[in-house]
Design a protein around this motif. Structure first.
Motif, PDB file in Angstrom:
ATOM      1  N   UNK A 157     -37.815  23.143 -27.823  1.00  0.00           N
ATOM      2  CA  UNK A 157     -37.807  24.585 -27.575  1.00  0.00           C
ATOM      3  C   UNK A 157     -38.314  24.968 -26.193  1.00  0.00           C
ATOM      4  N   UNK A 158     -38.929  24.037 -25.453  1.00  0.00           N
ATOM      5  CA  UNK A 158     -39.541  24.383 -24.167  1.00  0.00           C
ATOM      6  C   UNK A 158     -38.534  24.833 -23.120  1.00  0.00           C
ATOM      7  N   UNK A 159     -37.302  24.391 -23.226  1.00  0.00           N
ATOM      8  CA  UNK A 159     -36.293  24.805 -22.263  1.00  0.00           C
ATOM      9  C   UNK A 159     -35.643  26.129 -22.587  1.00  0.00           C
ATOM     10  N   UNK A 160     -36.075  26.776 -23.662  1.00  0.00           N
ATOM     11  CA  UNK A 160     -35.468  28.030 -24.077  1.00  0.00           C
ATOM     12  C   UNK A 160     -35.977  29.203 -23.243  1.00  0.00           C
ATOM     13  N   UNK A 161     -35.148  30.215 -23.132  1.00  0.00           N
ATOM     14  CA  UNK A 161     -35.548  31.438 -22.465  1.00  0.00           C
ATOM     15  C   UNK A 161     -36.332  32.342 -23.419  1.00  0.00           C
ATOM     16  N   UNK A 183     -46.774  28.016 -30.167  1.00  0.00           N
ATOM     17  CA  UNK A 183     -46.395  29.111 -29.277  1.00  0.00           C
ATOM     18  C   UNK A 183     -47.165  29.051 -27.969  1.00  0.00           C
ATOM     19  N   UNK A 184     -48.421  28.622 -28.036  1.00  0.00           N
ATOM     20  CA  UNK A 184     -49.194  28.466 -26.814  1.00  0.00           C
ATOM     21  C   UNK A 184     -48.548  27.469 -25.864  1.00  0.00           C
ATOM     22  N   UNK A 185     -48.068  26.362 -26.419  1.00  0.00           N
ATOM     23  CA  UNK A 185     -47.393  25.351 -25.604  1.00  0.00           C
ATOM     24  C   UNK A 185     -46.090  25.907 -25.018  1.00  0.00           C
ATOM     25  N   UNK A 186     -45.390  26.707 -25.810  1.00  0.00           N
ATOM     26  CA  UNK A 186     -44.123  27.253 -25.337  1.00  0.00           C
ATOM     27  C   UNK A 186     -44.331  28.310 -24.268  1.00  0.00           C
ATOM     28  N   UNK A 187     -45.363  29.131 -24.418  1.00  0.00           N
ATOM     29  CA  UNK A 187     -45.678  30.115 -23.385  1.00  0.00           C
ATOM     30  C   UNK A 187     -46.000  29.416 -22.071  1.00  0.00           C
ATOM     31  N   UNK A 188     -46.762  28.341 -22.153  1.00  0.00           N
ATOM     32  CA  UNK A 188     -47.084  27.562 -20.952  1.00  0.00           C
ATOM     33  C   UNK A 188     -45.821  27.020 -20.285  1.00  0.00           C
ATOM     34  N   UNK A 189     -44.792  26.767 -21.092  1.00  0.00           N
ATOM     35  CA  UNK A 189     -43.531  26.242 -20.562  1.00  0.00           C
ATOM     36  C   UNK A 189     -42.619  27.347 -20.064  1.00  0.00           C
ATOM     37  N   UNK A 190     -43.046  28.616 -20.187  1.00  0.00           N
ATOM     38  CA  UNK A 190     -42.250  29.723 -19.673  1.00  0.00           C
ATOM     39  C   UNK A 190     -41.337  30.382 -20.676  1.00  0.00           C
ATOM     40  N   UNK A 191     -41.500  30.102 -21.980  1.00  0.00           N
ATOM     41  CA  UNK A 191     -40.659  30.701 -23.010  1.00  0.00           C
ATOM     42  C   UNK A 191     -41.192  32.083 -23.364  1.00  0.00           C
ATOM     43  N   UNK A 192     -40.322  33.081 -23.373  1.00  0.00           N
ATOM     44  CA  UNK A 192     -40.697  34.418 -23.820  1.00  0.00           C
ATOM     45  C   UNK A 192     -40.653  34.468 -25.344  1.00  0.00           C
TER      46      UNK A 192
END
Length: 368
Positions: A157-161, A183-192
């Motif tokens: 999911x990290x590459x998702x917008x 979600x914390x990890x995904x926010x760090x990866x730039x996911x909205x």
């Protein structure tokens, strides 16, 4: 196990007899779980323009405007791939993995005010390929973690917008911590992020607003969310006639045989069968069905069974599958104790959705 009442006196009208949910035990591979993280069929065509705002509820119009701006701000390069502008796309570009200001929206309101419609509209309006956007319920997201493992889910999911989470569960502390960490990890990866939620048990106003509970439970992520309150009444009953009364076993059985692609099950047997199928597979359980016909609907005997039925009701509603039933009306499914307990919002949502599907099934009797 028999999946329908005796049919020896019923002459089949369709080319073949009805299907049976009780005869299905689908296997769902992990890659299908990922591929199906899109708005459900009921919400394929929804857009902000098709959300019918109530003129007496200005918060609805305001929410549409904010979400349209949020979607527009998600265009351009992924935040982890070279910088991302602010919440609405304005201001200076910031370095990757250092998001400034809210990176998410939380839609706060009672059942039936159109939160899922708005969440799906946000998904559709976000300028990114479908493969770069994910949409699912909280339960579907935890199922994905269970199927892929935590690290693989983060990588997937990290590459998702954008990640949209419908019905964020606040009543299971373990799952809440798991998903909050994800979600914390995904926010760090730039996911909205965008989310709706249910309400914690025993809170004043349960069944309507949950923003304070949501922001507290996600702890360190709260600063990333802007809460949008959406007032209003359950649109499924707004100006619509009352749900039809249950039909007779004979009417339901006849309609099942007259409707190609319909299923026919005895309700108590179906409840037993649901205990043998993981809830992540309930969507696959309904694959290809045009209608669900149930005989002998009875009060649900316990909370575990009731929660499984809630998931099935959600999947049927997502797929717009009419439900024709005999026995008790759907508003009598859950005991007063259940309706006054910590999961009451789920039960009221299930009643609301099954009632809507019962309206959709009225034509099946006429056809039969």
């Amino acid at each position: 196990m028999s999946s329908s009442p005796a049919t020896s006196e019923v002459s089949p009208i369709a080319d073949t007899g009805p299907l049976a949910l009780c005869a299905r035990s689908p296997h769902v591979p992990a890659d299908r779980l990922v591929a199906e993280m899109v708005p459900p069929p009921r919400f394929d065509s929804v857009r902000f323009a098709t959300y019918l705002t109530d003129p007496n509820q200005p918060s609805q119009t305001e929410a549409v405007g904010v979400l349209e701006g949020f979607a527009g701000g998600l265009g351009g390069a992924h935040a982890a791939a070279g910088g991302k502008r602010g919440f609405f796309g304005f201001g200076k570009a910031r370095a990757p993995k250092t998001p400034a200001g809210p990176r998410g929206v939380y839609l706060d309101g009672g059942y039936g005010v159109g939160k899922t419609h708005l969440l799906a509209s946000l998904w559709h309006a976000t300028p990114a390929e479908p493969a770069l956007k994910a949409f699912g319920t909280f339960v579907e997201l935890t199922n994905l973690v269970g199927a892929l493992g935590f690290q693989q889910t983060v990588q997937t999911l990290s590459g998702h917008r954008l990640l949209c989470i419908d019905e964020f569960e606040l009543d299971d502390p373990g799952d809440t911590v798991l998903v909050s960490t994800l979600l914390g990890r995904l926010v760090d990866a730039g996911v909205a992020l965008a989310a709706t939620s249910n309400t914690l048990p025993g809170k004043l106003g349960e069944g309507r607003f949950a923003a304070a509970d949501f922001l507290r439970e996600i702890q360190g992520l709260s600063a990333h969310f802007r809460a949008l309150r959406i007032d209003g009444e359950d649109y499924r009953h707004r100006g619509l006639p009352e749900a039809p009364a249950p039909y007779s076993d004979e009417q339901v059985t006849k309609a099942a045989y007259a409707t190609p692609g319909a299923s026919l099950d005895d309700f108590p047997h179906l409840l037993d069968h649901l205990a043998k199928v993981h809830p992540s597979r309930y969507g696959a359980l309904t694959d290809g069905l045009t209608a669900v016909c149930l005989t002998d609907v009875q009060a649900v005997p316990d909370q575990s069974t009731a929660l499984r039925l809630v998931v099935l009701a959600d999947r049927l509603y997502d797929r717009e599958i009419p439900v024709l039933a005999s026995g008790l009306p759907f508003d009598k499914l859950f005991s007063e104790e259940m309706l006054n307990g910590g999961y009451r919002k789920k039960y009221f949502r299930a009643i609301s959705r099954l009632t809507a599907l019962a309206r959709d099934a009225k034509g099946l009797v006429s056809a039969g």
